[in-house]
Design a protein around this motif. Structure first.
Motif, PDB file in Angstrom:
ATOM      1  N   LYS A 113       7.690 -15.906 -44.139  1.00 22.82           N
ATOM      2  CA  LYS A 113       7.976 -14.489 -43.896  1.00 22.82           C
ATOM      3  C   LYS A 113       7.035 -13.949 -42.825  1.00 22.82           C
ATOM      4  N   GLY A 114       7.563 -13.220 -41.848  1.00 20.70           N
ATOM      5  CA  GLY A 114       6.726 -12.544 -40.850  1.00 20.70           C
ATOM      6  C   GLY A 114       5.780 -13.488 -40.122  1.00 20.70           C
ATOM      7  N   ASN A 115       4.483 -13.214 -40.264  1.00 18.41           N
ATOM      8  CA  ASN A 115       3.454 -13.992 -39.552  1.00 18.41           C
ATOM      9  C   ASN A 115       2.889 -15.137 -40.389  1.00 18.41           C
ATOM     10  N   LYS A 116       3.465 -15.337 -41.604  1.00 18.22           N
ATOM     11  CA  LYS A 116       2.881 -16.304 -42.543  1.00 18.22           C
ATOM     12  C   LYS A 116       2.848 -17.727 -41.983  1.00 18.22           C
ATOM     13  N   GLY A 117       3.868 -18.103 -41.224  1.00 22.17           N
ATOM     14  CA  GLY A 117       3.896 -19.465 -40.675  1.00 22.17           C
ATOM     15  C   GLY A 117       2.704 -19.699 -39.766  1.00 22.17           C
ATOM     16  N   ARG A 118       2.403 -18.706 -38.946  1.00 28.35           N
ATOM     17  CA  ARG A 118       1.236 -18.836 -38.041  1.00 28.35           C
ATOM     18  C   ARG A 118      -0.052 -18.965 -38.862  1.00 28.35           C
ATOM     19  N   HIS A 130       2.238 -20.379 -31.832  1.00 25.45           N
ATOM     20  CA  HIS A 130       3.186 -19.318 -31.474  1.00 25.45           C
ATOM     21  C   HIS A 130       4.327 -19.305 -32.477  1.00 25.45           C
ATOM     22  N   ILE A 131       4.983 -18.142 -32.603  1.00 25.53           N
ATOM     23  CA  ILE A 131       6.169 -18.037 -33.450  1.00 25.53           C
ATOM     24  C   ILE A 131       7.317 -17.509 -32.587  1.00 25.53           C
ATOM     25  N   PRO A 132       8.568 -17.719 -32.961  1.00 24.81           N
ATOM     26  CA  PRO A 132       9.691 -17.275 -32.130  1.00 24.81           C
ATOM     27  C   PRO A 132       9.627 -15.788 -31.764  1.00 24.81           C
ATOM     28  N   LEU A 133       9.106 -14.954 -32.662  1.00 26.39           N
ATOM     29  CA  LEU A 133       9.036 -13.506 -32.361  1.00 26.39           C
ATOM     30  C   LEU A 133       8.076 -13.218 -31.204  1.00 26.39           C
TER      31      LEU A 133
END
Ligand code: G3P
Ligand code: MG
Length: 359
Positions: A113-118, A130-133
């Motif tokens: 969710k949101g920035n959690k992957g980063r 980096h994330i797609p957003l």
């Protein structure tokens, strides 16, 4: 004083330790609901058993999307017993040792969710995450069907992606915006050297291999998984199918990828090391080191609800496997595609059966 230094788990009698790997979704939890048998099973492993000793166990899930520390805090509160981060393997935990290899390179992470992957990738030591957003924020026309929300604007990072080669894409957990993520993944994978701003012909049937120098990895192959809904839900494996279908339509071929997660061998090898460290790694200075013996694979019991992941992987690793009926597997539909050592109603019956068999 000796007790204070005792290792966390004593092996049963003189035999090699008995150990468990418990799946989460469909075994301990259904979504946010705790399966009633879970607490009773965990009490047995925590010492409420005829031997009166704690039995080593890890949680081994294809889930994730948050750091191990954050998930352990939530699981401990939900399950009512202390789960330590060195007892939890999520789909992406196996990526932790890779952070060093990418210390000077940019990676793109998807899922959570949101920035959690980063946050997960950074917690492993990856530096340029980096994330797609972030890419959407850099050029909103790259996918005109999503406008950044105020919350997303608060965590996207500004980068000039026309000067930022991306070396790897890791799909950590289930993406929340499949269309945006498939577009961005394809742009990165088809741009020379992963510089997403560079030109390429979008529907070239020929697809030069030089462009696939970018590593693409999926952390969870599950096509389906079980939450509170009465029919299993699509998992990250479904996202992978959707991505490959679009990529194949545009280029005439699938994109090569690495697959982590149950049932794959790398995941079970990682689980064996976690169990070994749990039993033999001294917890504090001066701990008594049990005479280290390898845990015979058959003394490791995988308890899972998905024959295609939990049972298939355990069988391939020569572990013992117990299939429960509280998740994806439903005996009324068909026999399991992968035969477990034993089939149990739930995780409590599974732990009791293994305990009686092994002690
Ligand atoms: O996203 C989680 C799902 O794929 C299955 O999780 O805990 O049953 O391996 P688990
Ligand atoms: Mg499961």
């Amino acid at each position: 004083p000796a007790l204070q230094n005792a290792p966390r788990f004593k092996s049963t009698k003189s035999r090699a330790p008995l150990a468990f790997a418990l799946d989460i979704d469909g075994v301990l939890l259904q979504g946010s609901s705790v399966i009633p048998a879970a607490k009773r099973a965990l009490d047995i492993l925590q010492g409420q058993n005829p031997l009166g000793i704690k039995i080593p166990f890890i949680l081994m899930t294809n889930g994730g999307g948050v750091t191990e520390e954050a998930r352990c805090k939530k699981l401990s509160a939900t399950l009512g017993i202390e789960i330590a981060p060195d007892q939890l393997m999520q789909a992406h935990t196996v990526l932790r040792p890779l952070a060093e290899k990418y210390s000077d390179h940019s990676i793109l992470v998807l899922g959570g969710k949101g920035n959690k992957g980063r946050e997960v990738a950074q917690s492993y030591g990856f530096k340029n995450v980096h994330i797609p957003l972030d890419i959407l924020a850099w050029n909103p026309t790259i996918w005109p069907f999503h406008q950044l929300t105020e919350e997303e604007k608060s965590f996207v990072q500004s980068t000039d992606f026309s000067k930022t080669p991306i070396h790897a894409i890791f799909v950590l957990h289930d993406p929340r915006n499949w269309s945006l993520d498939i577009q961005i993944m394809t742009d990165v994978l088809r741009s020379p050297h992963g510089v997403v701003g560079s030109e390429y012909v979008p529907t070239t049937r020929r697809y030069s291999h030089s462009q696939s120098a970018i590593q693409l990895a999926f952390c969870n192959p599950d096509l389906i998984w079980r939450n509170e809904y009465h029919v299993p839900r699509f998992g990250q494996g479904a996202f992978k199918e959707a991505f490959q279908a679009v990529f194949r339509a545009a280029t005439g071929r699938n994109h090569p990828f690495t697959q982590f997660g149950k049932p794959h061998e790398v995941t079970y090898k990682f689980g064996e090391k976690m169990l070994h460290d749990l039993i033999y790694k001294p917890v504090s200075e001066g701990d008594i080191m049990e005479n280290e013996k390898d845990i015979p694979p058959s003394r490791i019991y995988m308890i899972g609800d998905n024959p295609a992941s939990d049972i298939a992987g355990a069988n391939a690793a020569s572990w013992s496997s117990i299939l429960v009926r509280t998740g994806v597997y439903d005996p009324a539909h068909a026999p399991p595609a992968h035969q477990p050592t034993y089939e149990a109603e739930d995780v409590e019956e599974a732990v009791k059966w293994a305990f009686e068999r092994e002690t």
